[in-house]
Enzyme design. Sequence first.
Site, PDB file in Angstrom:
ATOM      1  N   GLU A  28       0.839  -1.200   0.000  1.00 55.52           N
ATOM      2  CA  GLU A  28       0.000   0.000   0.000  1.00 55.52           C
ATOM      3  C   GLU A  28       0.874   1.251   0.000  1.00 55.52           C
ATOM      4  O   GLU A  28       1.969   1.264   0.580  1.00 55.52           O
ATOM      5  CB  GLU A  28      -0.906  -0.004   1.249  1.00 55.52           C
ATOM      6  CG  GLU A  28      -1.766   1.248   1.354  1.00 55.52           C
ATOM      7  CD  GLU A  28      -2.863   1.171   2.408  1.00 55.52           C
ATOM      8  OE1 GLU A  28      -2.902   0.186   3.168  1.00 55.52           O
ATOM      9  OE2 GLU A  28      -3.689   2.112   2.452  1.00 55.52           O
ATOM     10  N   ASN A  73      -6.738   1.693   2.671  1.00 56.93           N
ATOM     11  CA  ASN A  73      -7.436   2.970   2.846  1.00 56.93           C
ATOM     12  C   ASN A  73      -6.983   3.987   1.807  1.00 56.93           C
ATOM     13  O   ASN A  73      -7.761   4.848   1.392  1.00 56.93           O
ATOM     14  CB  ASN A  73      -7.176   3.525   4.255  1.00 56.93           C
ATOM     15  CG  ASN A  73      -7.776   2.639   5.340  1.00 56.93           C
ATOM     16  OD1 ASN A  73      -8.633   1.815   5.075  1.00 56.93           O
ATOM     17  ND2 ASN A  73      -7.315   2.808   6.574  1.00 56.93           N
ATOM     18  N   ASN A 173     -12.264  -0.688  -0.859  1.00 58.87           N
ATOM     19  CA  ASN A 173     -11.604  -1.209   0.342  1.00 58.87           C
ATOM     20  C   ASN A 173     -12.381  -0.835   1.604  1.00 58.87           C
ATOM     21  O   ASN A 173     -12.723   0.340   1.787  1.00 58.87           O
ATOM     22  CB  ASN A 173     -10.199  -0.607   0.461  1.00 58.87           C
ATOM     23  CG  ASN A 173      -9.472  -1.062   1.710  1.00 58.87           C
ATOM     24  OD1 ASN A 173      -9.089  -2.224   1.821  1.00 58.87           O
ATOM     25  ND2 ASN A 173      -9.290  -0.155   2.659  1.00 58.87           N
ATOM     26  N   GLU A 174     -12.688  -1.813   2.427  1.00 56.43           N
ATOM     27  CA  GLU A 174     -13.293  -1.591   3.759  1.00 56.43           C
ATOM     28  C   GLU A 174     -14.367  -0.508   3.737  1.00 56.43           C
ATOM     29  O   GLU A 174     -14.353   0.415   4.565  1.00 56.43           O
ATOM     30  CB  GLU A 174     -12.200  -1.249   4.781  1.00 56.43           C
ATOM     31  CG  GLU A 174     -11.254  -2.396   5.029  1.00 56.43           C
ATOM     32  CD  GLU A 174     -10.324  -2.197   6.239  1.00 56.43           C
ATOM     33  OE1 GLU A 174     -10.223  -1.075   6.749  1.00 56.43           O
ATOM     34  OE2 GLU A 174      -9.705  -3.193   6.660  1.00 56.43           O
ATOM     35  N   TYR A 245      -6.950  -8.303  11.639  1.00 63.37           N
ATOM     36  CA  TYR A 245      -5.704  -7.988  12.344  1.00 63.37           C
ATOM     37  C   TYR A 245      -5.882  -8.452  13.785  1.00 63.37           C
ATOM     38  O   TYR A 245      -6.933  -8.215  14.377  1.00 63.37           O
ATOM     39  CB  TYR A 245      -5.416  -6.488  12.305  1.00 63.37           C
ATOM     40  CG  TYR A 245      -5.111  -6.010  10.899  1.00 63.37           C
ATOM     41  CD1 TYR A 245      -3.863  -6.241  10.329  1.00 63.37           C
ATOM     42  CD2 TYR A 245      -6.075  -5.364  10.139  1.00 63.37           C
ATOM     43  CE1 TYR A 245      -3.574  -5.827   9.034  1.00 63.37           C
ATOM     44  CE2 TYR A 245      -5.798  -4.936   8.842  1.00 63.37           C
ATOM     45  CZ  TYR A 245      -4.547  -5.177   8.293  1.00 63.37           C
ATOM     46  OH  TYR A 245      -4.262  -4.774   7.014  1.00 63.37           O
ATOM     47  N   GLU A 293      -6.538  -8.918   3.550  1.00 63.28           N
ATOM     48  CA  GLU A 293      -5.662  -8.274   4.538  1.00 63.28           C
ATOM     49  C   GLU A 293      -5.668  -9.140   5.791  1.00 63.28           C
ATOM     50  O   GLU A 293      -6.741  -9.389   6.367  1.00 63.28           O
ATOM     51  CB  GLU A 293      -6.139  -6.865   4.907  1.00 63.28           C
ATOM     52  CG  GLU A 293      -5.878  -5.843   3.831  1.00 63.28           C
ATOM     53  CD  GLU A 293      -6.206  -4.419   4.273  1.00 63.28           C
ATOM     54  OE1 GLU A 293      -6.028  -4.093   5.471  1.00 63.28           O
ATOM     55  OE2 GLU A 293      -6.644  -3.648   3.404  1.00 63.28           O
ATOM     56  N   GLN A 347       1.488  -6.174   5.681  1.00 60.02           N
ATOM     57  CA  GLN A 347       1.854  -5.836   4.311  1.00 60.02           C
ATOM     58  C   GLN A 347       3.231  -6.441   4.010  1.00 60.02           C
ATOM     59  O   GLN A 347       3.583  -7.387   4.691  1.00 60.02           O
ATOM     60  CB  GLN A 347       1.836  -4.328   4.155  1.00 60.02           C
ATOM     61  CG  GLN A 347       0.419  -3.765   4.437  1.00 60.02           C
ATOM     62  CD  GLN A 347       0.177  -2.362   3.934  1.00 60.02           C
ATOM     63  OE1 GLN A 347       0.967  -1.804   3.197  1.00 60.02           O
ATOM     64  NE2 GLN A 347      -0.934  -1.765   4.338  1.00 60.02           N
TER      65      GLN A 347
HETATM   66  O1  AHR Z   1      -3.090  -2.391   6.249  1.00 61.60           O
HETATM   67  C1  AHR Z   1      -3.322  -1.173   6.902  1.00 61.60           C
HETATM   68  C2  AHR Z   1      -4.762  -0.706   6.770  1.00 61.60           C
HETATM   69  O2  AHR Z   1      -5.590  -1.564   7.503  1.00 61.60           O
HETATM   70  C3  AHR Z   1      -5.363  -0.734   5.391  1.00 61.60           C
HETATM   71  O3  AHR Z   1      -5.071   0.418   4.657  1.00 61.60           O
HETATM   72  C4  AHR Z   1      -6.824  -0.816   5.665  1.00 61.60           C
HETATM   73  O4  AHR Z   1      -7.531  -1.449   4.643  1.00 61.60           O
HETATM   74  C5  AHR Z   1      -6.907  -1.557   6.984  1.00 61.60           C
HETATM   75  O5  AHR Z   1      -7.753  -0.928   7.884  1.00 61.60           O
END
Ligand code: AHR
Length: 497
Positions: A28, A73, A173-174, A245, A293, A347
Amino acid sequence: MDPTTTLTIHPAFAVGPVDERIFGGFLEHLGRAVYEGVHDPASAHADEHGNRRDVLDALERLWMTAMRWPGGNFVSGYHWRDGIGPVERRPVVREPAWKSAEPNTFGTHEFLDLAERIGWTPMLAVNLGTGAPEEAADWVEYTNAPTGTRWADERAANGRDEPWRVPLWCLGNEMDGPWQLGHASAEVYGRLAQQAAMQMKLVDPTIETVACGSSTVDSATYGTWDRQVLELVGGDADHLSLHRYVGNLAGDLDDYLAVGASVDRQIEEADAICRAVQASTRRRKRTTLCFDEWNVWYRNFDMDGGWQRAPHLLEETYDLADALVVAQFLLSFIRHADVVKIANLAQVVSVIAPLLTRGDDLLVQSIYHPFRMISDRRAGIALRVAVDGPTVATRSHGTVPVVDAAVVADGGEVHLFAVNRSTGQAAPIRVTHLGGGFAAGSGELLTAGSPDATNGWEHPDVVQPVAAEVTIDDEGGAVVELPPHSFLAAKLVTPHR
Ligand code: AHR
């Protein structure tokens, strides 16, 4: 009580072929991932394209497949036309997602040419935050169409005659997250995503699209968002996106090291929703899952770049426990090989990543190793594994086996992956192959003196794989002792080979 865990397998109990796209990554425009990470013309390691050879060499050893770009994001404010044409004429723009300055010197050509050279399958995310379906479809024309029409001709004018034929496209995305530029309700996003996917597939019907699913498992709309979106996007979405995450914010190691159980659950819930929508809409085609992700992320939440170029953001350091959790994510994807078709470690460099740069130096973090150990042994068919052994009771994940395991069969070879979640006890394991036993075995073990062992600039090799001792007993069972807090990746060979 016998401390041994018995893992029983049979080649007939197949889950499905492991899709190699689950070994993907995510790059990203965030912090120092692109600039000072992959792309740094000023670095002593820069190649003729301005990319860092040391970073790319380390990434190549991970044998990554699908590479998602440019966000995240970031993508919800990104206009791809800013990143094409002569570099000196590209605008430096305010990048609102991470409050950074984006120079656009790394754009569509730089990424897709790099992906082609490395052998990554490109996976582009389109802007459905501040962008429109038409802009997304134009990007598909720019990257995938033969010359003869406006955007394909512009690509050729910018030096690339042949299309790159990008196969994978994320529809935003999201978009369920209030932090997202253009955040929308499921109804608004679902209609937008359907239009984008439809218009993009009109340009190139061969592409696969990924609709945004829930961005966290604890959001108020978890589950309902996914169902509504799938109903609206319909057959124009090939995959549903999952994000996750995790971290040890509670300081409860037993609980943290059981988190793989909740990844299993997340996958099974998303699949159940896909199947329910498939049934109620009477579609023949199954929507599969794209875990685009995933990682450990809980220590560094620096998200404000102060409108600088390449600010230090989300520069997480990882320990052995995190590596064992990363292994569990991949083991869960393998166990669900029938439905998880793509996954992207978030990432790849400096930003919540297995690699960290500091000037011209490069640090290989603990989480690099399980990815490499599994990726090296990924080809084949995932098998169901019956696990019989000690368990551990946890606060959030119920009672889980002490040994988390997955198996991939490739002809006469069986690849075994196993995490010992216990931080206090060794875990002896015995693998029983009901189809005829084993003749030989070898492998690698990742462990260290303590679960918080960390590779740092002064001591970069604290967490490193070592050779594992695999023995075959008289009945053809493969026997290994996993030390406390360890991960094993082994190759077991059947006698018929
Ligand atoms: O990977 C970091 C961020 O985490 C990404 O930009 C977003 O999609 C997620 O919230």
